[in-house]
Structures are given as C-alpha cells and as structure tokens.
Enzyme design. Structure first.
Site, PDB file in Angstrom:
ATOM      1  N   ASP A 234       6.939  -1.252   1.695  1.00 52.94           N
ATOM      2  CA  ASP A 234       6.586  -0.985   0.300  1.00 52.94           C
ATOM      3  C   ASP A 234       7.775  -1.408  -0.558  1.00 52.94           C
ATOM      4  O   ASP A 234       8.898  -1.510  -0.064  1.00 52.94           O
ATOM      5  CB  ASP A 234       6.294   0.516   0.104  1.00 52.94           C
TER       6      ASP A 234
ATOM      7  N   ASP B  50       8.616  -6.729  -0.459  1.00 48.68           N
ATOM      8  CA  ASP B  50       7.720  -7.203  -1.516  1.00 48.68           C
ATOM      9  C   ASP B  50       6.718  -8.129  -0.830  1.00 48.68           C
ATOM     10  O   ASP B  50       7.079  -9.224  -0.390  1.00 48.68           O
ATOM     11  CB  ASP B  50       8.515  -7.948  -2.585  1.00 48.68           C
ATOM     12  N   VAL B  51       5.469  -7.689  -0.738  1.00 44.17           N
ATOM     13  CA  VAL B  51       4.486  -8.455   0.050  1.00 44.17           C
ATOM     14  C   VAL B  51       4.163  -9.812  -0.575  1.00 44.17           C
ATOM     15  O   VAL B  51       3.553 -10.661   0.072  1.00 44.17           O
ATOM     16  CB  VAL B  51       3.168  -7.666   0.297  1.00 44.17           C
TER      17      VAL B  51
ATOM     18  N   TYR C 192      -9.076  -8.678 -10.115  1.00 41.90           N
ATOM     19  CA  TYR C 192      -9.170  -7.735  -8.995  1.00 41.90           C
ATOM     20  C   TYR C 192     -10.410  -8.056  -8.157  1.00 41.90           C
ATOM     21  O   TYR C 192     -10.329  -8.201  -6.931  1.00 41.90           O
ATOM     22  CB  TYR C 192      -9.243  -6.305  -9.546  1.00 41.90           C
TER      23      TYR C 192
ATOM     24  N   LYS D  74     -10.203  -9.401  -4.386  1.00 40.97           N
ATOM     25  CA  LYS D  74     -10.679  -8.541  -3.298  1.00 40.97           C
ATOM     26  C   LYS D  74     -11.838  -9.205  -2.535  1.00 40.97           C
ATOM     27  O   LYS D  74     -11.998  -8.989  -1.327  1.00 40.97           O
ATOM     28  CB  LYS D  74     -11.088  -7.175  -3.837  1.00 40.97           C
TER      29      LYS D  74
ATOM     30  N   THR E 157      -7.232   9.400  -4.665  1.00 39.91           N
ATOM     31  CA  THR E 157      -5.792   9.364  -4.409  1.00 39.91           C
ATOM     32  C   THR E 157      -5.115  10.131  -5.550  1.00 39.91           C
ATOM     33  O   THR E 157      -5.721  10.327  -6.614  1.00 39.91           O
ATOM     34  CB  THR E 157      -5.276   7.914  -4.421  1.00 39.91           C
TER      35      THR E 157
HETATM   36  N1  LIG Z   1      -7.725   4.126  -4.932  1.00 39.63           N
HETATM   37  C1  LIG Z   1      -8.914   3.565  -5.101  1.00 39.63           C
HETATM   38  O1  LIG Z   1      -9.785   4.086  -5.788  1.00 39.63           O
HETATM   39  C2  LIG Z   1      -9.219   2.245  -4.393  1.00 39.63           C
HETATM   40  C3  LIG Z   1     -10.562   1.812  -4.336  1.00 39.63           C
HETATM   41  C4  LIG Z   1     -10.836   0.601  -3.697  1.00 39.63           C
HETATM   42  C5  LIG Z   1      -9.820  -0.138  -3.128  1.00 39.63           C
HETATM   43  N2  LIG Z   1      -8.541   0.305  -3.218  1.00 39.63           N
HETATM   44  C6  LIG Z   1      -7.485  -0.518  -2.622  1.00 39.63           C
HETATM   45  O2  LIG Z   1      -6.800   0.256  -1.674  1.00 39.63           O
HETATM   46  C7  LIG Z   1      -5.437  -0.132  -1.617  1.00 39.63           C
HETATM   47  C8  LIG Z   1      -4.573   1.089  -1.842  1.00 39.63           C
HETATM   48  O3  LIG Z   1      -4.964   1.669  -3.063  1.00 39.63           O
HETATM   49  P1  LIG Z   1      -4.249   2.980  -3.631  1.00 39.63           P
HETATM   50  O4  LIG Z   1      -5.059   3.429  -4.783  1.00 39.63           O
HETATM   51  O5  LIG Z   1      -3.954   3.864  -2.500  1.00 39.63           O
HETATM   52  O6  LIG Z   1      -2.924   2.281  -4.174  1.00 39.63           O
HETATM   53  P2  LIG Z   1      -1.688   2.897  -4.994  1.00 39.63           P
HETATM   54  O7  LIG Z   1      -1.619   2.181  -6.291  1.00 39.63           O
HETATM   55  O8  LIG Z   1      -1.737   4.377  -4.986  1.00 39.63           O
HETATM   56  O9  LIG Z   1      -0.482   2.420  -4.064  1.00 39.63           O
HETATM   57  C9  LIG Z   1      -0.184   1.071  -3.923  1.00 39.63           C
HETATM   58  C10 LIG Z   1       1.123   0.970  -3.152  1.00 39.63           C
HETATM   59  O10 LIG Z   1       1.430  -0.433  -3.035  1.00 39.63           O
HETATM   60  C11 LIG Z   1       2.821  -0.605  -3.336  1.00 39.63           C
HETATM   61  N3  LIG Z   1       3.053  -1.960  -3.823  1.00 39.63           N
HETATM   62  C12 LIG Z   1       2.712  -2.473  -5.024  1.00 39.63           C
HETATM   63  N4  LIG Z   1       3.129  -3.739  -5.124  1.00 39.63           N
HETATM   64  C13 LIG Z   1       3.750  -4.048  -3.949  1.00 39.63           C
HETATM   65  C14 LIG Z   1       4.401  -5.193  -3.442  1.00 39.63           C
HETATM   66  N5  LIG Z   1       4.512  -6.319  -4.182  1.00 39.63           N
HETATM   67  N6  LIG Z   1       4.930  -5.147  -2.204  1.00 39.63           N
HETATM   68  C15 LIG Z   1       4.842  -4.009  -1.454  1.00 39.63           C
HETATM   69  N7  LIG Z   1       4.246  -2.888  -1.887  1.00 39.63           N
HETATM   70  C16 LIG Z   1       3.706  -2.902  -3.120  1.00 39.63           C
HETATM   71  C17 LIG Z   1       3.127   0.460  -4.383  1.00 39.63           C
HETATM   72  O11 LIG Z   1       4.521   0.744  -4.469  1.00 39.63           O
HETATM   73  C18 LIG Z   1       2.289   1.636  -3.871  1.00 39.63           C
HETATM   74  O12 LIG Z   1       3.018   2.419  -2.957  1.00 39.63           O
HETATM   75  C19 LIG Z   1      -5.260  -1.206  -2.675  1.00 39.63           C
HETATM   76  O13 LIG Z   1      -5.335  -2.470  -2.064  1.00 39.63           O
HETATM   77  C20 LIG Z   1      -6.428  -0.974  -3.609  1.00 39.63           C
HETATM   78  O14 LIG Z   1      -6.809  -2.132  -4.285  1.00 39.63           O
HETATM   79  C21 LIG Z   1      -8.208   1.483  -3.832  1.00 39.63           C
END
Ligand SMILES: NC(=O)c1ccc[n+]([C@@H]2O[C@H](COP(=O)([O-])OP(=O)(O)OC[C@H]3O[C@@H](n4cnc5c(N)ncnc54)[C@H](O)[C@@H]3O)[C@@H](O)[C@H]2O)c1
Length: 252
Positions: A40, A64-65, A158, A162, A193
């Site tokens: 992360d 950083d991914v 997005y 996705k 979350t």
């Molecule tokens: N929460 C939802 O409602 C939801 C719904 C559908 C899909 N998703 C997908 O699930 C995944 C996780 O969602 P979430 O809501 O738990 O996310 P979040 O925003 O709570 O957490 C994202 C994490 O990714 C990290 N991050 C951001 N940019 C980064 C980078 N360049 N390199 C490394 N780490 C990085 C952040 O620091 C954070 O810890 C995401 O891909 C999101 O698109 C989430």
C-alpha cells in the site's frame, strides 16, 4: 468462517491492504495461516493492520502499484523474505469524480484508469514469474459491479477501468492456465467499508439495501471470504470467472 488447511504457509500478496476490502482480505488470509504481504502507499494504515494480526507472519512493503519499479522491488522483497509468492490479490483501486464524460477532467480519467488498470496490470505482470514457481498460483483481481453493468452514479473512468480489469483477468486466465495459475475477479456492489460508511447516511444505506434481494449491503468480509475460497484448492477449477458479489442486485 471456512478453513482451508492448504492455505497455511502459502504466501499471499494483497494490494490496497491498509483499509477496506484489502485490509479485511489480509485478516482473512492471516486467519487461514497464510503469510501475508501488505502492499500500500499508506504506511501508517498498513502497519496498523499488520500489527493487529497475531500468530501469523505479515510484511508491509510501501508500494505504489502504478509505478513499475516500486511494484518490481516490492514483489522481489516479498519473495525473498517469504520464499516465493502463491497468491496475488489486487484490491488497490478508486474512482475519482462522479461526473459524465463531458465534464470529466482528462487528468481525473488518467489517474483513475492508471490506478485501477495499469496498477492491476503491473502487479500481475511482475508477479507472474513468482506465481509460475508456485504449485497453486492464484490471481484475484477486484473489479466492481460498475465494471459489469451501469446503474446509479459512477465515474466513466471507474466503470471503463473496472470492465478492463475483468477482461485483463480473462486474458490472464487463458495465458496462465497452462502454467497451473488461475485468474479470477470479483465484482462487489457498494460495500460497508469504513470509508463508505463515512460517506453515506443511514437513510442512504437503507435505500440502497432496499434494492438488493438480500436487503443488506455487503461487509468487506463477504468479499474476503470469497477471495480465500478462490485462493483455496476447492476453487482449483475456477478460471477466468468474474464473481458477482452483489446480493442478487444484478443477475448477469
Ligand atoms: N467499497 C466499495 O463499495 C467497493 C465496491 C466495488 C468495488 N470496490 C473496489 O474494491 C477495492 C477496494 O475498495 P475499498 O473501498 O476497500 O478501498 P479503499 O479506498 O478503502 O482503500 C483503497 C486502498 O488502496 C490504497 N491505494 C490507493 N492508491 C494506491 C497506489 N497507487 N498504490 C498502492 N496502494 C494504493 C489506499 O491507500 C487504500 O489503503 C477497490 O479496487 C475498489 O474499486 C469497492
């Protein structure tokens, strides 16, 4: 919680591990006895998640991914400390501005697509050499219901990125299947979350829940449970699947 004894001692790399679905996935793999690497950009958040876990080995690597060198170095460090990599979960992602294409700033498009699609591509590409050495290599990419269909407010960057994650995963399923590696994605609906809870009112959450046949939004654990299953030997013949985790809201 289902226990998959074969996951004990396997090495799982989880991106976006500092919070939300990624953090929950880290906890779930740790409970299975896996060695978990948390990747992360958020050092404090990821370290906090790692510190919570007792009795299982964890490793935080600031990553950083979207950056090829950062990804390459992080995976080399995990492989060297844990002796290989068996499972890759790409959960780092995000959505940017919720506007139409006409209003969307070009740099917002670039940032969102770079994080969701380039980030997933780089992680998969650089993990392949390690996964090929595993006896049960697994790639699990986190897409979204927005990558499967369109309803409610989302961002074009997005939704497009996705959808791209799902198609990239299918490509990997065909490319890596002969090497014994499975590649699958999950497509979550809006999930409770901590970040989503902070953004939405109770009334808003109830309104969304009323549109879902199961009448509730998923918790991050619902997704983490699916991911440990996909990583287990029980899912050995699932390859190229996009698993809809949406309580029956959208049936494809
Ligand atoms: N929460 C939802 O409602 C939801 C719904 C559908 C899909 N998703 C997908 O699930 C995944 C996780 O969602 P979430 O809501 O738990 O996310 P979040 O925003 O709570 O957490 C994202 C994490 O990714 C990290 N991050 C951001 N940019 C980064 C980078 N360049 N390199 C490394 N780490 C990085 C952040 O620091 C954070 O810890 C995401 O891909 C999101 O698109 C989430």
């Amino acid at each position: 919680m289902a226990i998959y004894p074969e996951l004990k001692g396997r090495v799982a790399v989880v991106t976006g591990a500092a919070q939300g679905i990624g953090a929950s996935t880290v906890r779930e793999f740790a409970q299975q006895g896996a060695l978990v690497a948390l990747l992360d950009i958020d050092a404090a958040g990821a370290q906090k998640v790692a510190d919570e876990i007792n009795g299982s080995r964890t490793l935080y690597v600031r990553t950083d991914v979207t950056d090829d060198k950062s990804v390459t170095d992080a995976l080399a460090r995990v492989a060297s400390e844990f002796g290989g990599i068996d499972i890759l979960v790409n959960s780092a992602g995000g959505y940017g501005k919720l506007t139409g294409v006409e209003e969307l700033p070009v740099d917002d498009w670039d940032r969102t697509v770079t994080l969701n699609l380039r980030g997933t591509f780089l992680m998969c590409k650089r993990a392949i050499p390690y996964l090929k050495k595993s006896k049960a290599g697994r790639i699990i990419n986190v897409s979204s219901i927005s990558g499967r269909t369109l309803f409610g407010s989302t961002s074009p960057a997005y939704a497009a990125s996705k959808a791209g994650v799902i198609q990239l995963t299918r490509f990997l399923a065909i490319e890596l299947g002969p090497s014994g590696i499975t590649s699958n994605s999950i497509a979550p609906i809006t999930t409770l979350t901590p970040r989503v809870r902070a953004l939405r009112t109770e009334a808003n959450i109830e309104q969304i829940a009323s549109t879902i046949p199961l009448r509730r939004l998923p918790d991050p654990e619902d997704h983490a449970n699916a991911m440990v299953f996909l990583a287990s030997d029980s899912a050995a013949y699932l390859n190229g699947v996009a698993l809809d985790i949406n309580g029956g809201r959208i049936l494809m």
